[in-house]
Design an enzyme around this catalytic site. Structure first.
Site, PDB file in Angstrom:
ATOM      1  N   TRP A 149      48.441   1.843  32.205  1.00  0.00           N
ATOM      2  CA  TRP A 149      47.484   2.728  31.527  1.00  0.00           C
ATOM      3  C   TRP A 149      46.147   2.003  31.434  1.00  0.00           C
ATOM      4  O   TRP A 149      46.098   0.825  31.114  1.00  0.00           O
ATOM      5  CB  TRP A 149      47.999   3.093  30.129  1.00  0.00           C
ATOM      6  CG  TRP A 149      47.286   4.261  29.535  1.00  0.00           C
ATOM      7  CD1 TRP A 149      46.275   4.208  28.626  1.00  0.00           C
ATOM      8  CD2 TRP A 149      47.524   5.633  29.817  1.00  0.00           C
ATOM      9  NE1 TRP A 149      45.857   5.478  28.320  1.00  0.00           N
ATOM     10  CE2 TRP A 149      46.612   6.378  29.041  1.00  0.00           C
ATOM     11  CE3 TRP A 149      48.410   6.312  30.654  1.00  0.00           C
ATOM     12  CZ2 TRP A 149      46.568   7.768  29.070  1.00  0.00           C
ATOM     13  CZ3 TRP A 149      48.365   7.696  30.672  1.00  0.00           C
ATOM     14  CH2 TRP A 149      47.459   8.405  29.895  1.00  0.00           C
TER      15      TRP A 149
ATOM     16  N   GLU B 139      55.239  -0.257  26.113  1.00  0.00           N
ATOM     17  CA  GLU B 139      56.319  -0.792  26.939  1.00  0.00           C
ATOM     18  C   GLU B 139      56.192  -2.290  27.199  1.00  0.00           C
ATOM     19  O   GLU B 139      57.137  -2.943  27.644  1.00  0.00           O
ATOM     20  CB  GLU B 139      56.393  -0.025  28.259  1.00  0.00           C
ATOM     21  CG  GLU B 139      56.832   1.412  28.114  1.00  0.00           C
ATOM     22  CD  GLU B 139      55.748   2.368  27.627  1.00  0.00           C
ATOM     23  OE1 GLU B 139      56.098   3.454  27.132  1.00  0.00           O
ATOM     24  OE2 GLU B 139      54.544   2.028  27.726  1.00  0.00           O
TER      25      GLU B 139
ATOM     26  N   CYS C 176      45.347  -2.276  27.444  1.00  0.00           N
ATOM     27  CA  CYS C 176      44.049  -1.831  26.941  1.00  0.00           C
ATOM     28  C   CYS C 176      44.247  -0.498  26.232  1.00  0.00           C
ATOM     29  O   CYS C 176      44.668   0.473  26.847  1.00  0.00           O
ATOM     30  CB  CYS C 176      43.047  -1.689  28.080  1.00  0.00           C
ATOM     31  SG  CYS C 176      41.437  -1.064  27.540  1.00  0.00           S
ATOM     32  N   VAL C 177      43.952  -0.502  24.944  1.00  0.00           N
ATOM     33  CA  VAL C 177      44.061   0.709  24.137  1.00  0.00           C
ATOM     34  C   VAL C 177      42.664   1.056  23.652  1.00  0.00           C
ATOM     35  O   VAL C 177      42.017   0.256  22.970  1.00  0.00           O
ATOM     36  CB  VAL C 177      45.018   0.503  22.944  1.00  0.00           C
ATOM     37  CG1 VAL C 177      45.262   1.825  22.229  1.00  0.00           C
ATOM     38  CG2 VAL C 177      46.333  -0.116  23.398  1.00  0.00           C
TER      39      VAL C 177
ATOM     40  N   ASP D 268      40.590  10.290  19.221  1.00  0.00           N
ATOM     41  CA  ASP D 268      40.374  11.113  18.034  1.00  0.00           C
ATOM     42  C   ASP D 268      41.611  11.268  17.160  1.00  0.00           C
ATOM     43  O   ASP D 268      41.562  11.927  16.129  1.00  0.00           O
ATOM     44  CB  ASP D 268      39.913  12.515  18.460  1.00  0.00           C
ATOM     45  CG  ASP D 268      38.551  12.482  19.135  1.00  0.00           C
ATOM     46  OD1 ASP D 268      37.740  11.585  18.786  1.00  0.00           O
ATOM     47  OD2 ASP D 268      38.306  13.334  19.997  1.00  0.00           O
TER      48      ASP D 268
ATOM     49  N   HIS E 130      47.020   7.986  17.264  1.00  0.00           N
ATOM     50  CA  HIS E 130      47.836   7.381  18.315  1.00  0.00           C
ATOM     51  C   HIS E 130      47.410   5.932  18.577  1.00  0.00           C
ATOM     52  O   HIS E 130      48.246   5.047  18.758  1.00  0.00           O
ATOM     53  CB  HIS E 130      47.726   8.221  19.595  1.00  0.00           C
ATOM     54  CG  HIS E 130      48.557   7.715  20.726  1.00  0.00           C
ATOM     55  ND1 HIS E 130      49.919   7.853  20.756  1.00  0.00           N
ATOM     56  CD2 HIS E 130      48.207   7.071  21.866  1.00  0.00           C
ATOM     57  CE1 HIS E 130      50.390   7.304  21.866  1.00  0.00           C
ATOM     58  NE2 HIS E 130      49.366   6.823  22.559  1.00  0.00           N
TER      59      HIS E 130
ATOM     60  N   ARG F 294      34.884  -6.980  28.119  1.00  0.00           N
ATOM     61  CA  ARG F 294      35.932  -7.975  27.918  1.00  0.00           C
ATOM     62  C   ARG F 294      36.819  -8.149  29.147  1.00  0.00           C
ATOM     63  O   ARG F 294      37.734  -8.953  29.143  1.00  0.00           O
ATOM     64  CB  ARG F 294      36.769  -7.577  26.707  1.00  0.00           C
ATOM     65  CG  ARG F 294      36.001  -7.735  25.411  1.00  0.00           C
ATOM     66  CD  ARG F 294      36.574  -6.906  24.270  1.00  0.00           C
ATOM     67  NE  ARG F 294      35.828  -7.145  23.043  1.00  0.00           N
ATOM     68  CZ  ARG F 294      34.641  -6.605  22.747  1.00  0.00           C
ATOM     69  NH1 ARG F 294      34.049  -5.778  23.605  1.00  0.00           N
ATOM     70  NH2 ARG F 294      34.025  -6.887  21.612  1.00  0.00           N
TER      71      ARG F 294
END
Length: 165
Positions: free
Chosen positions: A32, A68, A90-91, A95, A98, A137
Site C-alpha cells: 500500500w 499485515e 506508509c499510512v 478523513d 482508519h 521522508r
C-alpha cells in the site's frame, strides 16, 4: 529514528555489521502506497549492503498493507535465525479514524515483538498527514527513513551480539 536534520547531520552514518552477527535481515514492505514504501525499501537495502550484510542474508517480503507487517514480522522473529527485522509502511491520514487504527496496530504490534527480545524489529512506518510529508521522508529533504531504519537494524543486531558476549 530522528531525521537527519534533527541530528545536525547532513548524511546518514552507516554502522558496520559485526562479523559475529548471524542470521537473516528481513525487510518487510507494505505494498500500500508503494511509490513511497518501495523507495523506503530500496534505501534500506542499500544501507544493509553498505553495512556489510551479504545479499544471501537479506530477505525481502511484501505484504498487502501496514497492518499485515506485524504478522509477517512475527513469522520472521519466530524463524529463529534472525539478526533483525525492518517493517516498512506508509499510512497517510484521511478523513476517517482508519489512520489511527492502522498506526496503533502497527506500532503496538512492533513494540510487542520487540519486547520478546528475540530479535530487533525496527519500525520503519511513516505516519504522515499528506503525500508531501511522505515524499520528504522517502528520499526527499528529510532523508530516507528506510535507510535510517536499516542503520538502526544493524546497530541493534550488533547490540544483541554484544549483549550476549
Amino acid at each position: 529514528m530522528s531525521t537527519i536534520l534533527n541530528t545536525n547531520g547532513d548524511s546518514l552514518a552507516i554502522p558496520r555489521l559485526d562479523d559475529k552477527v548471524k542470521g537473516n535481515f528481513y525487510v518487510i514492505t507494505a505494498d500500500w502506497n508503494s511509490d513511497i514504501t518501495y523507495t523506503l525499501r530500496d534505501g534500506a537495502l542499500d544501507v544493509l549492503r553498505k553495512a556489510g550484510v551479504e545479499d544471501s542474508k537479506i530477505k525481502t517480503i511484501s505484504v498487502p498493507g501496514t497492518v499485515e507487517l506485524v504478522n509477517a514480522a512475527a513469522l520472521a522473529v519466530k524463524e529463529g535465525v534472525t539478526a533483525a527485522v525492518i517493517v516498512i509502511g506508509c499510512v497517510i491520514r484521511g478523513d476517517t479514524p482508519h489512520f489511527d487504527y492502522v498506526c496503533r496496530i502497527a506500532a503496538q504490534g512492533t513494540a510487542e515483538l520487540n519486547s520478546l527480545g528475540k530479535a530487533p524489529v525496527i519500525f520503519g512506518v511513516l505516519t504522515v498527514d499528506n503525500l508531501q510529508q511522505a515524499q520528504e521522508r522517502a528520499g526527499g529533504i528529510l532523508g530516507n527513513k528506510g535507510a535510517e531504519a536499516a542503520a538502526a537494524a544493524v546497530t541493534m543486531a550488533n547490540f544483541h551480539i554484544s549483549f550476549w558476549l
